[in-house]
Write a protein that holds these residues in place. Structure first.
Motif, PDB file in Angstrom:
ATOM      1  N   THR A 241      55.885  16.204  25.124  1.00  0.00           N
ATOM      2  CA  THR A 241      56.875  16.963  24.354  1.00  0.00           C
ATOM      3  C   THR A 241      56.296  17.706  23.164  1.00  0.00           C
ATOM      4  OG1 THR A 241      57.395  15.097  22.892  1.00  0.00           O
ATOM      5  CG2 THR A 241      58.634  15.258  24.976  1.00  0.00           C
ATOM      6  N   HIS A 268      65.108   9.907  22.031  1.00  0.00           N
ATOM      7  CA  HIS A 268      64.533  11.127  21.476  1.00  0.00           C
ATOM      8  C   HIS A 268      65.659  12.120  21.214  1.00  0.00           C
ATOM      9  CE1 HIS A 268      61.944  14.931  21.656  1.00  0.00           C
ATOM     10  NE2 HIS A 268      61.567  14.267  20.579  1.00  0.00           N
ATOM     11  N   SER A 270      68.914  13.662  21.172  1.00  0.00           N
ATOM     12  CA  SER A 270      70.126  13.422  21.965  1.00  0.00           C
ATOM     13  C   SER A 270      69.801  13.000  23.391  1.00  0.00           C
ATOM     14  CB  SER A 270      70.995  14.677  21.992  1.00  0.00           C
ATOM     15  OG  SER A 270      70.285  15.759  22.590  1.00  0.00           O
ATOM     16  N   GLU A 271      68.531  12.721  23.661  1.00  0.00           N
ATOM     17  CA  GLU A 271      68.106  12.374  25.011  1.00  0.00           C
ATOM     18  C   GLU A 271      67.532  10.960  25.076  1.00  0.00           C
ATOM     19  OE1 GLU A 271      66.755  16.457  27.178  1.00  0.00           O
ATOM     20  OE2 GLU A 271      65.282  15.512  25.853  1.00  0.00           O
ATOM     21  N   LEU A 273      64.362   9.315  27.131  1.00  0.00           N
ATOM     22  CA  LEU A 273      63.208   9.548  27.996  1.00  0.00           C
ATOM     23  C   LEU A 273      62.846   8.236  28.685  1.00  0.00           C
ATOM     24  CD1 LEU A 273      63.018  12.099  26.162  1.00  0.00           C
ATOM     25  CD2 LEU A 273      60.530  11.885  26.347  1.00  0.00           C
ATOM     26  N   ARG A 307      64.099  12.693  31.855  1.00  0.00           N
ATOM     27  CA  ARG A 307      65.008  12.800  30.717  1.00  0.00           C
ATOM     28  C   ARG A 307      66.443  12.812  31.199  1.00  0.00           C
ATOM     29  NH1 ARG A 307      62.410  17.481  26.829  1.00  0.00           N
ATOM     30  NH2 ARG A 307      60.246  17.205  27.410  1.00  0.00           N
ATOM     31  N   ARG A 308      67.305  12.280  30.344  1.00  0.00           N
ATOM     32  CA  ARG A 308      68.738  12.387  30.595  1.00  0.00           C
ATOM     33  C   ARG A 308      69.451  12.309  29.250  1.00  0.00           C
ATOM     34  NH1 ARG A 308      67.463   7.021  31.873  1.00  0.00           N
ATOM     35  NH2 ARG A 308      68.844   5.417  30.959  1.00  0.00           N
ATOM     36  N   PRO A 309      70.674  12.791  29.166  1.00  0.00           N
ATOM     37  CA  PRO A 309      71.422  12.668  27.913  1.00  0.00           C
ATOM     38  C   PRO A 309      71.550  11.213  27.498  1.00  0.00           C
ATOM     39  CG  PRO A 309      72.507  14.205  29.389  1.00  0.00           C
ATOM     40  CD  PRO A 309      71.425  13.531  30.188  1.00  0.00           C
ATOM     41  N   ALA A 310      71.478  10.967  26.225  1.00  0.00           N
ATOM     42  CA  ALA A 310      71.507   9.591  25.731  1.00  0.00           C
ATOM     43  C   ALA A 310      72.816   8.886  26.068  1.00  0.00           C
ATOM     44  CB  ALA A 310      71.279   9.568  24.218  1.00  0.00           C
TER      45      ALA A 310
END
Length: 312
Positions: A241, A268, A270-271, A273, A307-310
């Motif tokens: 990143t 990370h 709003s995500e 990892l 990655r995905r939304p938190a």
């Protein structure tokens, strides 16, 4: 450092090579190699250190053993420190024994300093963080422990000298920090940031980056309060990143998914990892200058990063 002969350990035709040179030639990975230490006890012990600084130094060995037992029994890692460049008579004249307690746990970072005139009083220092004067300056510990491994002295002392010139109040020589093959090794407290293979030319800049809240990934080994797997996962995430902030990528979950595999979830912004790692053993190697029997060491290889939304 050039190869030399060590007839006491090696045969007359065998060449000996410093462990840090061998490690660099092999390309041993730095990520995920920092030894664990959530809290640290630093004790100023001037003069020469033997293989174990607390047992073989100016400190009475019975006090040293009791001090180590007390610290380790409280989950605290003890390390000896001393100033760089003092004359022998200055070291012999030590009349005050400074100490520090550093908390390296994320969100709890702090360092408090105190001192005693009788080293026996070190055994009465509270280990709960209630004593000492809090400092907002880091402690820069560079391993120069020659009797433990000569690479630490040969490579560590020039780094300590450079940092002592720029940061005289913050810089200390330290006893063994682990990872001799990565000399010059250093740790920056209270955050517990381990560095290895630190070149003298980049030592000052590495500390400057720390003061700016950033990590120099090229020399970074990991954060002492985290597991080795989490250390490695953070390093891979930073590389992927470009985010080198010290407090980026806090681990929220660690799972050993199968033999030799890890899944680490890192927050990370709003995500979330997810970093998968393969834990593997290296080919047998001599990990210290004193080692005579090759043995494998643990390493981590990147599997994947997703990655995905938190809040997903």
């Amino acid at each position: 450092m050039s190869a030399t002969a060590l007839p006491s350990t090696y045969g007359p035709t065998e060449a000996w090579e410093p462990c840090s040179d061998r490690s660099l030639e092999r390309g041993d990975p730095l990520a995920g190699t920092g030894g664990y230490g959530a809290r640290w006890l630093l004790v100023e012990i001037d003069g020469a250190w033997g293989t174990h600084a607390f047992f073989q130094s100016r400190l009475n060995p019975s006090i040293g053993r009791a001090l180590v037992r007390r610290a380790e029994g409280s989950g605290i890692r003890p390390v000896a420190i001393r100033r760089f460049g003092l004359r022998a008579d200055e070291r012999r004249g030590q009349k005050r024994w400074r100490w520090a307690l550093a908390d390296a746990r994320p969100g709890l970072e702090s360092i408090k300093w105190g001192g005693v005139h009788d080293p026996a009083e070190l055994l009465d220092v509270p280990l709960d963080g209630s004593a000492g004067e809090e400092s907002d300056r880091p402690a820069l510990l560079v391993c120069t422990h020659a009797r433990h491994d000569q690479c630490c002295a040969v490579r560590g002392r020039p780094v300590a000298q450079t940092l002592a010139a720029a940061f005289p109040h913050e810089t200390w020589e330290s006893s063994h920090l682990g990872g001799d093959r990565f000399a010059a090794t250093m740790i920056i407290l209270p955050h517990g940031l381990y560095y290895g293979r630190v070149p003298t030319a980049d030592a000052h800049a590495t500390v400057d980056r720390y003061l700016d809240g950033q990590i120099v990934e090229r020399y970074y080994r990991g954060r002492s309060s985290l597991s080795n797997a989490a250390q490695a996962a953070q390093s891979f995430a930073r590389t992927a990143t470009g985010d080198v902030r010290i407090d980026a990528f806090p681990p929220v979950r660690e799972e050993r998914t199968a033999e030799g595999s890890w899944r680490i979830d890192l927050a990370h912004e709003s995500e979330l990892l997810t970093v998968t790692l393969r834990e593997q053993m290296s080919a047998p190697l001599l990990s210290t200058c004193a080692a005579t029997r090759p043995a494998p060491v643990r390493e981590f290889a990147l599997g994947s990063i997703s990655r995905r939304p938190a809040d997903a």
